[in-house]
Design an enzyme around this catalytic site. Structure first.
Site, short mmCIF file in Angstrom:
data_model
loop_
_atom_site.label_atom_id
_atom_site.label_comp_id
_atom_site.label_asym_id
_atom_site.label_seq_id
_atom_site.Cartn_x
_atom_site.Cartn_y
_atom_site.Cartn_z
N CYS A 33 -0.57 3.54 -6.60
CA CYS A 33 -1.53 3.02 -5.61
C CYS A 33 -1.82 1.61 -6.06
O CYS A 33 -2.09 1.37 -7.24
CB CYS A 33 -2.80 3.86 -5.61
SG CYS A 33 -4.12 3.10 -4.63
N CYS B 238 0.86 -1.17 0.00
CA CYS B 238 0.00 0.00 0.00
C CYS B 238 0.91 1.23 0.00
O CYS B 238 1.77 1.37 0.87
CB CYS B 238 -0.86 -0.02 1.27
SG CYS B 238 -1.87 1.45 1.50
#
Ligand code: DGL
Length: 282
Positions: free
Chosen positions: A200, A71
């Site tokens: 992302c 992440c």
């Protein structure tokens, strides 16, 4: 089991997990998605750090010697503090370790991506599509300044993209609208961009849409492959850590949401059935 832990705020980290497992099928894996509290993108530094540390501790408690923060938002906002403050305190180096590093480790996804981009851009102008949290942290700029100071970076916050993926709307007309809007905005700000980092881990799910609205000469970089290669090389360089990992080829999944929802979506992302367990992080 002493699996490799893989953590994301939700489903996005599955795009990294998929590549890691493909590159290193021999290890055991434990995936944790904090779907109940996603998205992390708009949250404060303090909260992202607190949630990430809870997740990392859970994965350590489950036996993981090594955790990958799959992440960017968590890598940008929590990784440094966990590496520099928490791990040396909680898991000091053992006498038998030759590398003097904590016995449990956490790695992120930003550094491997930044290492790779230097070979990809020719104009030395790149774009980063990411969450608000990642863009505002300027972590990509800081890492690029260390490794490739000649590269000009433009960050584009895409706050609607993670909710589109988490709500399984990434193939909808709504996704077209937001993807086109953010790509056009980014390229208007720097027309010399010839490489865009999908910064992302949720965004590879939107890859087809992003490709459709991005001129063909611009390279799109999904992170999974770079993170997998970097992990492989890390384990070669750190044999003590490598020896701690169990090699049964198994994968288990945990989510803070309803497992049924997770199972349905994860099965689509991974192309095989998934049976997740519910977990509460605190
Ligand atoms: N996959 C996370 C990332 O790479 C998404 C963050 C979020 O939950 O907003 O940044």
């Amino acid at each position: 089991m002493r699996p490799i832990g893989i953590f994301d705020s939700g489903y996005g980290g599955l795009t990294v997990f998929r590549e890691i497992r493909q590159a290193m099928p021999q290890y055991d894996y434990l995936y944790l998605g904090d779907n109940a509290r996603a998205p992390y993108g708009p949250r404060s530094f303090e909260l992202v750090y607190e949630f990430t540390l809870q997740a990392v501790r859970h994965l350590f408690d489950q036996g993981c010697p090594l955790v990958i923060l799959a992440c960017n938002t968590a890598s940008a906002k929590a990784l440094r503090t966990i590496q520099q403050r928490d791990l040396p305190r909680l898991f000091p180096p053992s006498g038998t370790d030759t590398d003097g590093l904590p016995t449990r480790r956490v790695l992120g996804v930003i550094r491997p991506t930044v290492e790779a981009v230097g070979d990809i851009t020719h104009t030395r102008h790149i774009g980063i599509m990411a969450t608000q949290g990642t863009v505002r942290s300027h972590t990509y700029e800081l890492e690029l300044a260390k490794l490739h100071p000649d590269i000009t970076v433009t960050g584009e916050a895409c706050p609607m993209w993670v909710p589109l993926v988490e709500n399984y709307e990434y193939e909808s007309d709504g996704a077209d609208y937001f993807v086109q809007k953010n790509i056009n905005h980014l390229l208007a700000r720097d027309p010399l961009i010839d490489a865009i980092i999908l910064g992302c881990t949720h965004f590879p799910l939107l890859y087809n849409k992003v490709r459709a609205y991005t001129p063909a000469h611009i390279q799109l970089m999904s992170q999974g492959e770079y993170v997998a290669n970097s992990l492989k090389s890390y384990l070669r360089r750190h044999p003590t850590m490598e020896a701690r990992l169990s090699q049964g080829g198994a994968a288990r999944f945990f989510t803070t949401e309803q497992p049924d929802n997770f199972n349905d979506s994860a099965a689509i992302f991974l192309n095989h059935p998934v049976l997740a367990q519910h977990v509460t992080l605190a």
